[in-house]
Enzyme design. Structure first.
Site, mmCIF file in Angstrom:
data_model
loop_
_atom_site.group_PDB
_atom_site.id
_atom_site.type_symbol
_atom_site.label_atom_id
_atom_site.label_comp_id
_atom_site.label_asym_id
_atom_site.label_seq_id
_atom_site.Cartn_x
_atom_site.Cartn_y
_atom_site.Cartn_z
ATOM 1 N N HIS A 76 1.839 4.727 -2.805
ATOM 2 C CA HIS A 76 1.996 6.170 -2.572
ATOM 3 C C HIS A 76 3.373 6.632 -3.054
ATOM 4 C CE1 HIS A 76 -1.662 7.076 -0.477
ATOM 5 N NE2 HIS A 76 -1.428 6.270 0.540
ATOM 6 N N HIS A 127 0.844 -1.204 0.000
ATOM 7 C CA HIS A 127 0.000 0.000 0.000
ATOM 8 C C HIS A 127 0.879 1.254 0.000
ATOM 9 C CE1 HIS A 127 -3.575 2.432 1.338
ATOM 10 N NE2 HIS A 127 -2.598 3.206 1.792
ATOM 11 N N GLU A 128 1.812 1.309 0.931
ATOM 12 C CA GLU A 128 2.659 2.496 1.027
ATOM 13 C C GLU A 128 3.569 2.628 -0.196
ATOM 14 O OE1 GLU A 128 1.886 4.641 3.098
ATOM 15 O OE2 GLU A 128 0.644 3.413 4.427
ATOM 16 N N HIS A 146 3.748 6.912 -6.769
ATOM 17 C CA HIS A 146 3.015 8.053 -7.310
ATOM 18 C C HIS A 146 3.935 9.272 -7.414
ATOM 19 C CE1 HIS A 146 -1.350 9.847 -7.338
ATOM 20 N NE2 HIS A 146 -0.755 9.941 -8.500
#
Length: 692
Positions: A469, A465-466, A472
């Site tokens: 980020h 998940h991290e 991105h």
């Protein structure tokens, strides 16, 4: 006087010497950069200066970039290696930094210069990124109170400074309350059932006792496996009442919650909005609070029947197999883990033996390389703590595109949870490109002795998940920081890449790469993987309504024209639970008091973003599923489709905030998002509902 150079005093093109930064360095550098930035703003705001990109934005970027990089580093260190001296230094500079930021937002002269750039004949010839930066700046000026006059301007400035102080103190109280709580156990029987690697990590040789804490690598396995019900109750109550009136008065966040809500409502009123939610939604995909509330309640209506069934099954199992006829919240993790083991014939601890840290990280890097054609290569650097490590990111031509700094273990003095923050965004200058520097922080178990750390499958999902980020920001091709992902993507879409990456943790071909048994080195057996996938939606209904509960509580708390006293906050939470929850905690539960996302993490009136973006991420991942089905293989073996990955990178990751999130999603998917994939992935479909 020391002649040692301040590592924050000047920035080169690469990583700095984090290890040598002192609290005095932070105060000295930030103070100097504030003077430099103020002078640049004053010069740019002079109406005699031509309103062009080269005369306004570029000088501001040169002068203000070092300030925000230094302040980002200070904030990161304050979160991961918190000490009294560092905290004092950070807090000493918090007020002047906030005051400066508010001053800029209220600067009419600078606002008029941006207006002149927007209406100039040269605006049309600017790049799309530069046009976007100017348009967003004008919007943000208005939301920062630039059009306020007289007393209202002063009250707005005072409000902004106070909000930053309240947020920081809330965060400190949560950290201190968790760090200072511990329970010494001298009898091994109290921890019967807890996995051996966890017991080893808790044992203190000097104290000749096991030290139980509220850090997640301790809290969660004790709640899941400890047979001692009194111990589970003690730990649950300590965690549930963190930073509340049930603990040290100095750490009680009750008054800070009240003050935060009052300040937010006052800010909204000053800016002409009905409430804080309306103010916040000016920069979101969702149009208004009614749309968000409708979305959440419709999702709750879909999820609640599944949640009720989950809870009924758990209660029946706990009564019959565990003699827990009055299932309490502190029994739920314990009973759930036993039910999972009974139903699917595996335990989380069994699975954890395959997720060794070195293999998980190398597997993650392989997934990123396969999907997005980049290489992640470990490098040496001077870290703020021995746990931290650095990775350089290279594109397929071998050109460096960014740095990823990882700090993955739980420890005292480190904020709990997992997050990504940006030290520096990508920025194309006349002679070079400043590369993004991104921090990825988690709170996982540490290695014990010579053995590598063992992580749960949930830990692995968190890491993926991290990483979404981080990607991105790292894979951005946007030339201007003001249009980067973290600066310009709507908050309710910012979770799209992160939640998208979670899906690969359920791919067999990926888990083969991610796993190596701690003893044998063998990858996860296919039979065990099949049990995990069968259990993937285990209690998904309960998990869904829990997130909806938090989101609805957040939105209803912030769509009031005034703040709320703490009693009303708790009553509102109970009303929300009565509407959407199936499991009710005891009346002494104080969840809001440690809800840092809302009161210290920027998610106020925005927690719904997780569910909103989950619709986007599930639909985006469905494109990879469709590509796998359309492949030449009669049985699709993987969703790691490089062609679809390249399109996702081009249309979602690389463009950052260059355009609206809805435009980016349509460019990738060819249409707007639908909820179908999310319901299917979560097992909440009519087909599932009809099963006995």
């Amino acid at each position: 006087m020391s002649l040692r150079p301040n590592p924050l005093a000047s920035f080169g093109r690469d990583l700095i010497d984090y290890a040598s930064i002192t609290p005095e360095d932070i105060k000295e550098a930030v103070a100097a950069y504030l003077v430099q930035a103020r002078e640049a703003v004053t010069a740019a705001a002079d109406p005699s200066v031509a309103a062009t990109w080269a005369t306004i934005v570029e000088p501001l970027d040169r002068a203000c970039g070092p300030l925000w990089r230094a302040w980002s580093i200070a904030g990161h260190l304050n979160a991961v290696v918190n000490t009294p001296a560092l905290r004092d230094a950070y807090n000493a500079m918090l007020a002047p930094v906030t005051e400066y930021s508010t001053w800029v937002g209220l600067h009419e002269g600078l606002y008029h210069q941006y207006q002149r750039m927007k209406t100039s004949s040269g605006f049309a010839s600017l790049s799309a990124a530069r046009q976007r930066v100017i348009e967003l700046a004008l919007r943000n000026f208005k939301l920062s109170g630039v059009e306020l006059k007289g007393d209202a301007r002063q009250r707005y400035a005072e409000n902004s400074e106070k909000q930053s102080q309240v947020s920081q103190k809330f965060s400190e109280n949560v950290l201190d309350a968790k760090d200072k709580w511990s329970l010494l156990l001298t009898e091994a029987s109290r921890l019967e059932g807890v996995p051996q690697d966890v017991l080893d990590s808790l044992y203190d040789e000097e104290k000749q006792a096991w030290v139980v804490t509220l850090k997640m690598p301790c809290y969660l396995p004790v709640m899941q496996y400890a047979k001692d019900r009194d111990l589970r109750h003690t730990l649950y109550k300590a965690y549930a009442t963190v930073a509340s009136e049930f603990g040290e008065a100095a750490w009680d966040n009750s008054a800070l919650i009240e003050e935060s809500l009052h300040l937010r409502a006052a800010e909204a009123e000053l800016l002409g909005f009905k409430h804080f939610a309306e103010l916040r939604l000016q920069t979101r995909m969702a149009k208004n609070d009614d749309e968000v509330i409708k979305f959440l309640r419709e999702l709750a209506a879909r999820a609640k029947p599944f949640a009720e069934r989950d809870l009924a099954e758990l209660r029946a199992y706990a009564a019959k197999e565990l003699a827990l006829t009055d299932l309490q919240p502190w029994d739920v993790p314990f009973a759930s883990e036993h039910l999972r083991e009974t139903r699917y014939a595996y335990s989380e601890d069994e699975v954890k033996q395959y997720f060794t840290e070195p293999r998980v990280l190398s597997g993650l890097f392989e997934v990123v390389e396969n999907l997005f054609e980049v290489k992640l290569h470990p490098i040496e650097f001077s870290p703020w703590h021995e746990d931290a490590r650095a990775v350089e990111v290279l594109n397929k031509q071998g050109v460096k595109v960014g740095y990823l700094l990882l700090d993955l273990y739980a420890r005292t003095g480190k904020q709990g949870g997992a997050w990504v923050d940006s030290e520096r965004a990508r920025h194309k200058l006349s002679d070079h490109i400043e590369l993004p520097i991104i921090n990825l922080t988690c709170n996982f178990a540490k290695p014990q002795g010579d053995r590598p750390a063992l992580w749960t499958h949930d830990d692995v999902i968190t890491l993926f998940h991290e990483s979404g980020h981080a990607l991105h920001a790292l894979l951005s091709e946007v030339d201007e920081p003001g249009a980067s992902a973290f600066a310009a993507v709507e908050w309710d879409a910012i979770e799209l890449p992160s939640q998208f990456m979670e899906n690969f943790c359920w791919e067999w071909s990926v888990l083969e790469q991610l796993t190596a048994h701690i003893e044998t080195g063998e990858p996860l057996p296919r039979a065990l993987f099949d049990k995990m996938t069968a259990a993937r939606n285990f209690q998904s209904g309960m998990q869904a309504v829990r997130q909806i509960e938090f989101s609805l509580f957040d939105m209803l708390m912030h769509n009031k024209p005034t703040g709320l006293p703490i009693k009303a906050v708790l009553e509102l939470l109970e009303a929300v639970r009565a509407e959407v929850a199936v499991l009710r905690p005891p009346p002494w539960h104080r969840f809001p008091h440690s809800f840092s996302h809302l009161f210290a993490g920027g998610y106020g009136a925005g927690y719904y973003s997780y569910k909103w973006a989950e619709v986007l991420s599930a639909d985006a991942y469905a494109a990879f599923e469709e590509a796998a089905l359309a492949s030449k293989h009669s049985v699709p073996t993987t969703t790691l489709d490089a062609v679809t990955g390249a399109r996702f990178k081009k249309e979602i990751l690389a463009v950052g905030g260059l355009r609206s999130a809805s435009e980016s999603f349509r460019a990738f998917r060819g249409r707007d998002a639908t909820i179908d994939a999310l319901l299917r992935h979560s097992g909440m479909t009519e087909e599932v509902a009809s099963l006995p």
